[in-house]
Enzyme design. Structure first.
Site, PDB file in Angstrom:
ATOM      1  N   CYS A 121      13.671  26.360 -13.257  1.00  0.00           N
ATOM      2  CA  CYS A 121      14.519  25.518 -11.988  1.00  0.00           C
ATOM      3  C   CYS A 121      15.073  24.522 -12.977  1.00  0.00           C
ATOM      4  CB  CYS A 121      13.449  24.951 -11.085  1.00  0.00           C
ATOM      5  SG  CYS A 121      13.946  23.776 -10.078  1.00  0.00           S
ATOM      6  N   CYS A 124      13.607  20.646 -11.891  1.00  0.00           N
ATOM      7  CA  CYS A 124      12.335  20.290 -12.627  1.00  0.00           C
ATOM      8  C   CYS A 124      11.548  20.825 -13.706  1.00  0.00           C
ATOM      9  CB  CYS A 124      11.161  20.182 -11.257  1.00  0.00           C
ATOM     10  SG  CYS A 124      10.830  21.766 -10.647  1.00  0.00           S
ATOM     11  N   CYS A 170      11.832  26.199  -4.949  1.00  0.00           N
ATOM     12  CA  CYS A 170      11.012  25.934  -5.902  1.00  0.00           C
ATOM     13  C   CYS A 170       9.675  25.202  -5.406  1.00  0.00           C
ATOM     14  CB  CYS A 170      11.690  25.004  -7.038  1.00  0.00           C
ATOM     15  SG  CYS A 170      10.441  24.251  -8.224  1.00  0.00           S
ATOM     16  N   CYS A 173       9.519  21.197  -6.652  1.00  0.00           N
ATOM     17  CA  CYS A 173      10.505  20.044  -6.124  1.00  0.00           C
ATOM     18  C   CYS A 173      11.287  20.538  -4.796  1.00  0.00           C
ATOM     19  CB  CYS A 173      11.508  19.737  -7.445  1.00  0.00           C
ATOM     20  SG  CYS A 173      12.738  21.094  -7.783  1.00  0.00           S
ATOM     21  N   CYS A 193      17.650  37.266  -4.399  1.00  0.00           N
ATOM     22  CA  CYS A 193      19.125  36.742  -4.635  1.00  0.00           C
ATOM     23  C   CYS A 193      19.223  35.197  -4.823  1.00  0.00           C
ATOM     24  CB  CYS A 193      19.688  37.209  -3.487  1.00  0.00           C
ATOM     25  SG  CYS A 193      21.521  37.277  -3.691  1.00  0.00           S
TER      26      CYS A 193
END
Length: 206
Positions: A121, A124, A170, A173, A193
């Site tokens: 990510c 984070c 995510c 976060c 996607c």
């Protein structure tokens, strides 16, 4: 007319109210559809003595930069203000990850990237996808048939384009990553996607 039915004519709902009701109901449905469906990945701490203002706890699987699983851990969710995120992220990353934007097809950094590695990510650092599960979907966005661990992503209902879609976020976060569709390859039949701007590839050398 029997007494049972006396007064019904006077008590009817005004015609104007009947005309307005469908629009009011539609508005309520649209509002409800925008409310995110919380993922079961998030630890339910509503029944605990969590101090006011303390971050939520989430369960994720940690991976090292070689893509090796370190184990399931419970960590504080990453929560920052828009101003803080804007300082930490590039403009495209902020627009996509924090404001649910979508980059143009065939423009992202990773849509045609074939390097081996672990996609984390951008906000984070949470491990999200391995290059081993990446495939060419022909859509112009990086696509994967599975996350690196089910615990590391969560989903929510998204009807912002007047069509019901499943948003992928995510877990750590709640960054917007993209959407998942049921038209992917085996073994899952899923197509995650994703937006390149929401990801950071950590290459695996050797």
């Amino acid at each position: 007319m029997p007494k049972l039915f006396e007064g019904l004519k006077e008590d009817r709902v005004p015609r104007r109210a009947l005309l307005v009701m469908p629009f009011a109901f539609g508005g309520l449905v649209a509002l409800a559809s925008k409310i995110r469906v919380s993922s079961m990945n998030r630890t339910d701490d509503s029944k605990t003595d969590r101090p006011a203002g303390a971050p939520h706890q989430v369960a994720i699987v940690e991976f090292n930069d070689r893509g090796e699983r370190d184990g399931l851990v419970t960590v504080p969710a990453v929560e920052r203000s828009d101003a803080e995120w804007r300082r930490l992220l590039s403009a495209p990353a902020f627009s996509v990850a924090r404001k649910q934007g979508t980059e143009h097809a065939f423009t992202g950094e990773y849509w045609n990237n074939h390097d081996r590695g672990l996609y984390r990510c951008v906000c984070c650092g949470n491990a999200l996808f391995l290059s081993d599960t990446k495939f060419d979907s022909g859509t112009g966005w990086p696509s994967f048939y599975a996350p690196v661990a089910a615990e590391n992503v969560q989903t929510a209902s998204d009807s912002t384009l007047l069509a019901e879609r499943t948003e992928v976020l995510c877990t750590k976060c709640e960054a917007h990553l993209g959407h998942v569709f049921e038209d992917g390859p085996p073994p899952t039949g899923l197509r995650y996607c994703m937006n390149s701007a929401a990801l950071r590839l950590v290459p695996v050398k050797g």
